[in-house]
Design a protein around this motif. Structure first.
Motif, PDB file in Angstrom:
ATOM      1  N   HIS A 128       0.855  -0.979  -0.037  1.00 35.41           N
ATOM      2  CA  HIS A 128      -0.045  -0.031   0.028  1.00 35.41           C
ATOM      3  C   HIS A 128       0.740   1.388   0.149  1.00 35.41           C
ATOM      4  O   HIS A 128       0.595   2.128  -0.780  1.00 35.41           O
ATOM      5  CB  HIS A 128      -0.862  -0.051   1.052  1.00 35.41           C
ATOM      6  N   VAL A 178      -1.690   4.406  -7.119  1.00 35.79           N
ATOM      7  CA  VAL A 178      -3.057   4.168  -6.907  1.00 35.79           C
ATOM      8  C   VAL A 178      -3.321   5.768  -6.102  1.00 35.79           C
ATOM      9  O   VAL A 178      -2.303   6.145  -5.369  1.00 35.79           O
ATOM     10  CB  VAL A 178      -3.836   3.207  -6.048  1.00 35.79           C
ATOM     11  N   ARG A 179      -4.553   6.057  -6.022  1.00 31.39           N
ATOM     12  CA  ARG A 179      -5.003   7.190  -5.063  1.00 31.39           C
ATOM     13  C   ARG A 179      -6.176   6.741  -4.421  1.00 31.39           C
ATOM     14  O   ARG A 179      -7.214   6.289  -5.144  1.00 31.39           O
ATOM     15  CB  ARG A 179      -5.042   8.495  -5.712  1.00 31.39           C
ATOM     16  N   GLN A 180      -6.400   6.869  -3.227  1.00 31.84           N
ATOM     17  CA  GLN A 180      -7.873   6.669  -2.500  1.00 31.84           C
ATOM     18  C   GLN A 180      -8.821   7.589  -2.888  1.00 31.84           C
ATOM     19  O   GLN A 180      -8.504   8.763  -2.803  1.00 31.84           O
ATOM     20  CB  GLN A 180      -7.568   6.170  -1.112  1.00 31.84           C
ATOM     21  N   TYR A 204     -10.393   3.009  -4.720  1.00 32.69           N
ATOM     22  CA  TYR A 204      -9.044   3.653  -5.326  1.00 32.69           C
ATOM     23  C   TYR A 204      -9.166   3.743  -7.016  1.00 32.69           C
ATOM     24  O   TYR A 204      -9.796   3.202  -7.602  1.00 32.69           O
ATOM     25  CB  TYR A 204      -7.917   2.587  -5.195  1.00 32.69           C
ATOM     26  N   GLY A 249      -4.841  -1.004   1.522  1.00 31.87           N
ATOM     27  CA  GLY A 249      -4.911  -0.702   0.220  1.00 31.87           C
ATOM     28  C   GLY A 249      -5.650  -1.741  -0.709  1.00 31.87           C
ATOM     29  O   GLY A 249      -6.839  -1.992  -0.416  1.00 31.87           O
TER      30      GLY A 249
END
Ligand SMILES: O=C(C[C@@H]1CCCCN1)Cn1cnc2cc(Cl)c(F)cc2c1=O
Ligand SMILES: [Mg+2]
Length: 564
Positions: free
Chosen positions: A23, A32-34, A40, A148
Motif C-alpha cells: 500500500h 493508486v490514489r484513494q 481506489y 490498500g
C-alpha cells in the motif's frame, strides 16, 4: 513512453494509516490514489500492470476454451431474492434503489447472473460442459477496508462459472480451471499454495483456495514439507496425546470457588489439563449448542459452523449463559445439560476416563466423570483447531504455519443455484436434470498488492518481468549532453519496437530519477551517462544495489537475457 509526459504523482511520505508495504509503495509511486475508504483510482502505472495481468488471464482461459463475457455491476434485487442471498449476505451487500424505487444491488459476485442467462440456453446435455468468465469490478461494502487493494470495497475480480451435465464433467472443469489459475500465478511471478479451504456460505463440496505466502496476509496456512496444505479453518491434525484408559472411579462433586481458568482448575484439582473437559456454550442461529473439548485444545468455529450448518454462530456471552442456564460460565457441563439443544463432542474426549467437567452448578465441578456412565455422546466430531507441530493427517508430518493472502478460490457448487433458477437440461435418456455448477475466482486487483508484497526491496519494487509496467527504463543523466541525447534517443527508438520502454528525459537531478525508477521497478534499467561518448552505458536490475557497465553493442544481448 517519455517520462516527462507520463503521469506518476510520487509522494515523499505516505499517510500513517498505510500499514502494508504494498500500500505504501503504491501510494509513494503514484500507482493508486484513494477516492474514499476502500475505493481506489488506478493511475497509469497500476493500470499497466492490471492490463498485463488480465492479458495473461485471458490467454490461460482461452487455452481451456472459456469465452470471456462482461456482466452488469448494477443488478435487480429480484435476482438475489430468487437465490435467497439478498437477505443472507447482510451489510456487505451493497443495496440501492433506482429512480423508480426498485430495490437493486451492486454485484459482489455473479453466480445468479450467469446462472439465469445460461438457464435459458442449456436445455440439452450436448451443450455441456461449458465454462464462461469475466474480468469485472465487484462491490462488497466491507466494514473495515484496509491494506490498500488487499481488502477494498470495490475491486477487480476474474470470476468464472462452469456448467456440467454430471459430476465427472464438473471434476474435469474444476481441475482445468484450477490449473489455468495456477498457470496465471506462475506466469505473473507469484509464489502460491493451493490449499484445502472452507466453502463457507457457498455450500457445495470441495473448495480450494490459492494463497500467496506473505507476512501481511490475513489467513493462516497449515502445511507440511510433504505437501499437506490447508487453511487453518479446515486444517486437520493427529491428536498427539497418548490416552491411558483407567478403571472408572466414583464421581465426586468438588467445590471450586473463584476458579476461573482451565489452568487454575487443573492446578486446584491436581490433574493435567488433558484430564479436564471444557464445556463451551454456543448460540447457533436459534439453537443452544454445548461443545465439549479436551482442556489442552481450542475449538475451531469454522469446523463447528459447518457441522451444525449454522448461518450465524457465536460463543454465548457470560450474561447469556447465566440467563439461559442459571449457572455461571465456568460451571456448565455435559451431565444433565438440559438447557442444550445439542451437544457436540470433539474427538479428543472420546477415549478419556475419569475426567473433570462443570457440575452445572456455579463454582462446582465433577471429578472422575466417564462417558457412557455419566453422560452420553451420540457422535464425536473434529472441531479442534490444529496446532503447529501436530502431525498432518496424510503424511503424518509436523504442521508448519505461515501467513497468506487469498488470491483465488474455486468451488464445486453442484445444483445450489441451478435449482433456484430451474436451470434444467434433458440428459441422454431424455430425463430432466438440474445443471451442475462450479465457480472460480481470482482477485485481480489484489494480485497487484500480493506481487509487491513478495517482490519489494528496501528501495522500491522489483516487478516480475511479465507484469512490470515497463520492461526497460532508459535514464539519461544530463539532458544538455549531445552524446547522451543521441545514444538515448537511438536506444529509445530501437528498443521501443520490441519492449515497453520508459525514457526518463526529464530535467531532474540523478537522485530524483533513481528514486522514481526504484518505484517504477522495471526489470532492466539502462543509465546513459558520461561514458556514452565511448559507447558505454550502465545497466541495473531493481533487486541489485549497483549498476554494471556494458558496451552499447552488448546491450541487446543483456536485455534479451534479462527479459527474453
Ligand atoms: O464470491 C464468492 C464465491 C465465488 C468466488 C469466486 C468467484 C465467484 N464467486 C463467495 N462470496 C464472498 N463474499 C460475498 C460477499 C457478498 Cl456481499 C455477497 F453477497 C456474496 C459473497 C460471496 O458469494
Ligand atoms: Mg474466499
Amino acid at each position: 513512453m517519455r517520462q516527462s509526459k507520463f503521469f506518476m504523482p510520487t509522494l515523499k511520505e505516505v499517510p500513517a494509516d498505510a500499514e502494508a508495504v504494498s500500500h505504501q509503495l503504491m501510494l509513494r509511486g503514484g500507482y493508486v490514489r484513494q477516492v474514499t475508504a476502500g475505493v481506489y483510482s488506478y493511475l497509469p502505472l497500476a493500470n499497466l500492470v492490471l492490463t498485463k495481468i488480465s492479458n495473461i488471464v485471458r490467454e490461460e482461459m482461452a487455452k481451456i476454451d472459456a469465452p470471456e463475457m462482461l456482466m452488469p455491476i448494477f443488478l435487480p434485487a429480484s435476482l438475489w431474492q430468487e437465490s435467497g442471498r439478498y437477505e443472507s449476505y447482510g451489510p456487505n451487500l451493497f443495496k440501492l434503489v433506482d429512480r423508480h424505487e426498485r430495490p437493486s444491488i451492486l454485484g459482489p459476485t455473479h453466480e445468479e447472473t450467469f446462472t439465469e442467462i445460461v438457464a435459458e440456453e442449456l436445455r440439452s446435455y450436448k451443450k455441456m460442459p461449458l465454462t464462461l468468465y469475466q474480468i469485472q469490478t465487484k462491490f462488497r461494502d466491507e466494514n473495515r477496508p484496509r491494506f490498500g487493494l488487499l481488502r477494498g470495497r470495490e475491486f477487480i475480480m476474474l470470476d468464472a462459472y462452469s456448467f456440467a451435465a454430471n459430476e465427472e464433467q464438473l471434476d474435469v472443469q474444476y481441475q482445468e480451471v484450477g490449473q489455468a489459475f495456477q498457470n496465471v500465478f506462475d506466469r505473473v511471478g507469484l509464489k502460491t499454495m493451493a490449499i484445502i479451504a472452507d466453502a463457507g456460505a457457498m455450500g457445495g463440496s470441495d473448495s480450494t483456495e490459492y494463497q500467496a505466502p506473505a507476512a501481511v496476509g490475513e489467513d493462516t496456512i497449515a502445511y507440511t514439507a510433504g505437501g499437506y496444505a490447508a487453511n487453518i479453518e479446515m486444517a486437520k491434525s493427529i491428536d498427539s496425546l497418548e490416552v491411558t484408559t483407567e478403571e472408572p472411579k466414583e464421581i465426586e462433586k468438588v467445590h471450586t470457588p473463584g476458579i476461573k481458568t482451565i489452568t487454575a482448575l487443573a492446578e486446584f484439582m491436581a490433574v493435567p489439563n488433558t484430564k479436564i473437559v471444557k464445556s463451551v456454550l454456543y448460540r447457533a442461529d436459534d439453537k443452544l449448542v454445548l461443545v465439549l473439548i479436551r482442556g489442552d485444545k481450542q475449538i475451531n468455529e469454522v469446523k463447528l459452523t459447518n457441522i451444525i450448518d449454522a448461518n450465524e454462530l457465536h460463543v454465548a456471552t457470560d450474561a447469556e449463559v447465566v440467563e439461559l442456564t442459571g449457572i455461571m460460565p465456568g460451571g456448565i457441563g455435559p451431565v444433565n445439560a438440559t438447557f442444550a439443544d445439542m451437544v457436540i463432542a470433539d474427538e479428543t474426549i472420546e477415549h478419556l476416563t475419569n475426567f473433570v467437567v462443570g457440575a452445572n452448578e456455579t463454582d462446582y465441578q465433577l471429578a472422575n466423570v466417564n462417558l457412557g456412565r455419566d453422560f452420553f455422546v451420540d457422535q464425536f466430531y473434529d472441531v479442534k483447531l490444529a496446532e503447529e507441530g501436530e502431525l498432518d493427517p496424510i503424511g503424518h508430518e509436523p504442521l508448519k504455519f505461515t501467513r497468506g493472502i487469498e488470491i483465488g478460490h474455486i468451488f464445486k457448487l453442484g445444483t445450489r443455484y441451478t435449482k433456484d433458477f430451474h436451470a434444467n437440461f434433458l440428459d441422454e435418456n431424455g430425463k430432466e436434470q438440474p445443471v451442475i455448477m462450479g465457480s472460480y475466482g481470482i482477485g485481480i486487483s489484489r494480485l497487484l498488492s500480493a506481487i509487491i508484497e513478495q517482490n519489494y526491496t528496501e528501495r522500491g519494487i522489483a516487478w516480475p518481468k511479465t507484469v512490470a509496467p515497463f520492461e526497460v527504463h532508459l535514464i539519461q543523466m544530463k539532458m544538455n549532453d549531445a552524446d547522451q541525447t543521441k545514444v538515448a534517443n537511438d536506444l529509445y527508438q530501437s528498443l521501443s519496437d520490441k519492449y515497453d520502454v520508459l525514457y526518463d528525459e526529464r530535467n531532474e537531478r540523478a537522485g530524483v530519477k533513481f528514486a522514481d525508477a526504484d518505484l517504477v521497478g522495471a526489470p532492466v534499467r539502462v543509465i546513459i551517462g558520461k561514458k556514452a561518448s565511448e559507447g558505454i552505458i550502465e545497466v541495473k536490475h531493481p533487486g541489485e544495489q549497483d549498476s554494471t557497465e556494458v558496451k552499447l553493442t552488448e546491450l541487446e544481448n543483456y536485455i534479451n537475457s534479462e527479459i527474453g
